[in-house]
Design a protein around this motif. Structure first.
Motif, mmCIF file in Angstrom:
data_model
loop_
_atom_site.group_PDB
_atom_site.id
_atom_site.type_symbol
_atom_site.label_atom_id
_atom_site.label_comp_id
_atom_site.label_asym_id
_atom_site.label_seq_id
_atom_site.Cartn_x
_atom_site.Cartn_y
_atom_site.Cartn_z
ATOM 1 N N MET A 268 0.977 -1.307 0.079
ATOM 2 C CA MET A 268 -0.284 -0.088 -0.010
ATOM 3 C C MET A 268 0.813 1.342 -0.084
ATOM 4 S SD MET A 268 -3.213 -0.871 2.395
ATOM 5 C CE MET A 268 -4.178 0.584 1.896
ATOM 6 N N ARG A 269 2.195 0.995 0.693
ATOM 7 C CA ARG A 269 2.968 2.308 0.521
ATOM 8 C C ARG A 269 3.613 2.854 -0.402
ATOM 9 N NH1 ARG A 269 4.521 0.496 6.038
ATOM 10 N NH2 ARG A 269 6.426 -0.594 4.995
ATOM 11 N N LEU A 270 3.540 1.854 -1.649
ATOM 12 C CA LEU A 270 4.057 2.041 -2.857
ATOM 13 C C LEU A 270 3.275 3.238 -3.469
ATOM 14 C CD1 LEU A 270 4.504 -1.565 -4.247
ATOM 15 C CD2 LEU A 270 6.314 0.094 -3.409
ATOM 16 N N GLY A 271 2.116 3.629 -3.182
ATOM 17 C CA GLY A 271 1.115 4.687 -3.710
ATOM 18 C C GLY A 271 0.345 4.165 -4.851
ATOM 19 N N PRO A 272 -0.477 5.169 -5.240
ATOM 20 C CA PRO A 272 -1.569 4.970 -6.128
ATOM 21 C C PRO A 272 -1.195 4.517 -7.516
ATOM 22 C CG PRO A 272 -1.236 7.296 -5.703
ATOM 23 C CD PRO A 272 -0.378 6.804 -4.852
ATOM 24 N N GLU A 273 -0.068 4.659 -7.895
ATOM 25 C CA GLU A 273 0.324 4.359 -9.177
ATOM 26 C C GLU A 273 0.867 2.975 -9.212
ATOM 27 O OE1 GLU A 273 -0.249 5.848 -11.989
ATOM 28 O OE2 GLU A 273 -1.561 7.360 -10.810
ATOM 29 N N ARG A 274 1.642 2.614 -8.210
ATOM 30 C CA ARG A 274 2.365 1.207 -8.187
ATOM 31 C C ARG A 274 1.749 0.377 -7.073
ATOM 32 N NH1 ARG A 274 7.462 1.285 -6.880
ATOM 33 N NH2 ARG A 274 7.895 -0.309 -8.074
ATOM 34 N N PRO A 302 -12.363 -10.328 -17.621
ATOM 35 C CA PRO A 302 -11.027 -10.115 -17.318
ATOM 36 C C PRO A 302 -10.438 -9.645 -15.995
ATOM 37 C CG PRO A 302 -11.971 -9.511 -19.467
ATOM 38 C CD PRO A 302 -12.939 -9.736 -18.528
ATOM 39 N N LEU A 303 -9.208 -9.750 -15.678
ATOM 40 C CA LEU A 303 -8.638 -8.969 -14.597
ATOM 41 C C LEU A 303 -8.912 -7.355 -14.756
ATOM 42 C CD1 LEU A 303 -5.079 -10.301 -13.870
ATOM 43 C CD2 LEU A 303 -6.851 -10.367 -12.469
ATOM 44 N N THR A 304 -9.505 -6.983 -13.434
ATOM 45 C CA THR A 304 -9.664 -5.688 -13.246
ATOM 46 C C THR A 304 -8.374 -4.714 -13.436
ATOM 47 O OG1 THR A 304 -9.193 -5.581 -10.824
ATOM 48 C CG2 THR A 304 -11.563 -5.930 -11.565
ATOM 49 N N GLU A 305 -8.488 -3.469 -13.843
ATOM 50 C CA GLU A 305 -7.623 -2.659 -14.018
ATOM 51 C C GLU A 305 -6.400 -2.405 -13.182
ATOM 52 O OE1 GLU A 305 -5.242 -0.043 -16.428
ATOM 53 O OE2 GLU A 305 -7.020 -1.319 -17.146
ATOM 54 N N ASP A 306 -6.907 -2.346 -11.962
ATOM 55 C CA ASP A 306 -6.080 -2.229 -10.888
ATOM 56 C C ASP A 306 -4.936 -3.318 -10.655
ATOM 57 O OD1 ASP A 306 -8.008 -3.691 -10.057
ATOM 58 O OD2 ASP A 306 -7.695 -2.992 -8.015
ATOM 59 N N LEU A 307 -5.519 -4.727 -10.941
ATOM 60 C CA LEU A 307 -4.899 -5.807 -10.750
ATOM 61 C C LEU A 307 -3.921 -5.967 -12.057
ATOM 62 C CD1 LEU A 307 -7.184 -8.473 -9.364
ATOM 63 C CD2 LEU A 307 -5.844 -6.783 -8.160
ATOM 64 N N ARG A 308 -4.554 -5.712 -13.223
ATOM 65 C CA ARG A 308 -3.477 -5.729 -14.302
ATOM 66 C C ARG A 308 -2.305 -4.785 -14.287
ATOM 67 N NH1 ARG A 308 -8.497 -5.784 -17.392
ATOM 68 N NH2 ARG A 308 -8.103 -3.362 -18.006
ATOM 69 N N LYS A 309 -2.669 -3.431 -13.835
ATOM 70 C CA LYS A 309 -1.730 -2.356 -13.752
ATOM 71 C C LYS A 309 -0.456 -3.120 -12.494
ATOM 72 C CE LYS A 309 -2.692 1.793 -13.594
ATOM 73 N NZ LYS A 309 -3.258 3.057 -13.194
ATOM 74 N N PHE A 310 -0.967 -3.427 -11.643
ATOM 75 C CA PHE A 310 0.070 -4.261 -10.500
ATOM 76 C C PHE A 310 1.112 -5.303 -11.091
ATOM 77 C CE2 PHE A 310 1.537 -6.769 -6.971
ATOM 78 C CZ PHE A 310 2.176 -5.652 -6.197
ATOM 79 N N GLU A 313 3.423 -3.688 -13.266
ATOM 80 C CA GLU A 313 4.718 -3.027 -12.262
ATOM 81 C C GLU A 313 5.391 -4.272 -12.019
ATOM 82 O OE1 GLU A 313 5.691 0.150 -11.661
ATOM 83 O OE2 GLU A 313 3.763 0.680 -12.404
ATOM 84 N N LEU A 314 5.171 -5.476 -11.794
ATOM 85 C CA LEU A 314 6.089 -6.262 -11.339
ATOM 86 C C LEU A 314 7.025 -6.840 -12.633
ATOM 87 C CD1 LEU A 314 3.775 -9.039 -9.451
ATOM 88 C CD2 LEU A 314 5.554 -7.418 -8.385
ATOM 89 N N ASP A 315 6.398 -6.779 -13.681
ATOM 90 C CA ASP A 315 6.928 -7.102 -15.000
ATOM 91 C C ASP A 315 8.303 -5.851 -15.210
ATOM 92 O OD1 ASP A 315 5.798 -9.334 -15.790
ATOM 93 O OD2 ASP A 315 4.415 -8.238 -17.121
ATOM 94 N N ALA A 316 7.908 -4.890 -14.911
ATOM 95 C CA ALA A 316 8.844 -3.575 -15.203
ATOM 96 C C ALA A 316 9.822 -3.697 -13.989
ATOM 97 C CB ALA A 316 8.188 -2.409 -15.046
ATOM 98 N N ASP A 317 9.676 -4.166 -12.944
ATOM 99 C CA ASP A 317 10.583 -4.460 -11.875
ATOM 100 C C ASP A 317 11.650 -5.539 -11.973
ATOM 101 O OD1 ASP A 317 9.541 -2.052 -10.627
ATOM 102 O OD2 ASP A 317 8.430 -3.095 -9.116
ATOM 103 N N SER A 318 11.144 -6.534 -12.455
ATOM 104 C CA SER A 318 11.899 -7.681 -12.559
ATOM 105 C C SER A 318 11.763 -8.578 -13.832
ATOM 106 C CB SER A 318 11.868 -8.891 -11.332
ATOM 107 O OG SER A 318 10.558 -8.926 -11.061
#
Length: 323
Positions: A268-274, A302-310, A313-318
């Motif tokens: 949750m501390r990662l903020g609204p975008e991540r 299909p997965l909701t937008e917030d779950l797809r976005k997360f 973010e995992l793909d971008a981090d690793s």
């Protein structure tokens, strides 16, 4: 009071019929009325498991009803309507894509759940009942029956294990098996604070307290610290997926009851975008035989937008580790 049974109650058990009609009367009192013969069906005493038929006459004795809370006495106004995404609808069935954070029914501090919302939005519908339930924070496919016959048939299908339900969930840790079957006995209990919970029975036996629960998990994708799983429900116990995964030390990300609370705070501390603001559990596929036409229905959400976005973010981090 005498009530004549119509199409909306045909085939229903008398105890369930009374529970619905006498919403503020404790169930224990309703069963006492049945045992004492104060409830009559066609002028005869009946048991709680008696099924009603069209045209039956039910005599319901006068009962004192507890005062409803002010929250539940309120009606849903148009300004409070939630625009549910409808995935399928006909004369017997409606299937919606339930958003996370919306309870399926009012109560426990929730004034208006999905069922109250849809009844208010469609006052011309004479019948509408939940076929099954989803936890408040779980998003995805939810079925509701628009007539009694459809509800009874779908409940029969569920009891027979002929409805296929699949969920997507993100768990903490690196899941190793491509496909893993989990069979554990679960029991319900109440915490000292009065909250209802479910736990795995340590000795692996059912008995009177426990019920067998079976989930099959399929690995879809994994990262350094997380794994995306598809969960196939073979039984439909309360909190089944959540408790099975927590017991295996793979808690669902964002689960506020059985999860890793330190991890949840970090996400949750990662903020609204991540960040991840809720439990990552989504009902994305249901396959069932239509209760009237008999044809096979396959419904996807299909997965909701917030779950797809997360996940992005995992793909971008690793670099993901595919099974």
């Amino acid at each position: 009071m005498t009530e004549i049974i119509g199409e909306d109650s045909k085939g229903q058990r008398i105890d369930n019929f009374l529970i619905k009609r006498l919403k503020n009367v404790p169930k224990s009192h309703i069963y006492q009325l049945l045992r004492s013969g104060q409830v009559r069906l066609n002028s005869k005493r009946i048991g709680a498991d008696c099924h009603l038929q069209l045209g039956d006459m039910v005599r319901i004795p006068p009962v004192r009803m507890a005062e409803r809370s002010s929250a539940l006495r309120k009606k849903v106004t148009k300004s409070q309507f939630i625009p549910f995404e409808i995935l399928f609808e006909d004369e017997a069935l409606i299937v919606i894509n339930k958003p996370a954070g919306v309870a399926v029914h009012g109560g426990s501090g929730v004034s208006f759940g999905v069922i109250e919302q849809l009844r208010a939005q469609h006052p011309d519908w004479k019948f509408l009942e939940l076929v099954h339930r989803l936890d408040r924070e779980t998003s995805g496919i939810l079925l509701l029956a628009k007539n009694r016959a459809a509800l009874v048939e779908l409940h029969r299908v569920i009891r027979a294990g002929m409805m296929e339900k699949r969920y997507l969930t993100l768990v903490k840790g690196k899941w190793r098996n491509t496909r893993q079957s989990v069979k554990l006995f679960l029991r319900k209990y109440v915490t000292p604070a009065g909250e209802r919970r479910v736990a795995v029975i340590a000795d692996g036996k059912g008995g009177e307290e426990g019920k067998s629960a079976h989930t099959v998990f399929n690995l879809k994708k994994s990262w350094q610290n997380f794994s995306l799983l598809e969960a196939e429900l073979k039984t439909g116990r309360t909190h089944q997926i959540r408790v099975h995964l927590a017991h295996l030390d793979f808690p669902i990300a964002g689960d506020d009851k059985y999860g890793d609370f330190a991890l949840n705070r970090e996400l949750m501390r990662l903020g609204p975008e991540r960040g991840l603001k809720r439990m990552f559990l989504h009902a994305f596929i249901v396959e069932v035989t239509h209760p009237v036409t008999g044809r096979k229905l396959r419904i996807e959400a299909p997965l909701t937008e917030d779950l797809r976005k997360f996940l992005l973010e995992l793909d971008a981090d690793s670099t993901p580790l595919c099974p």
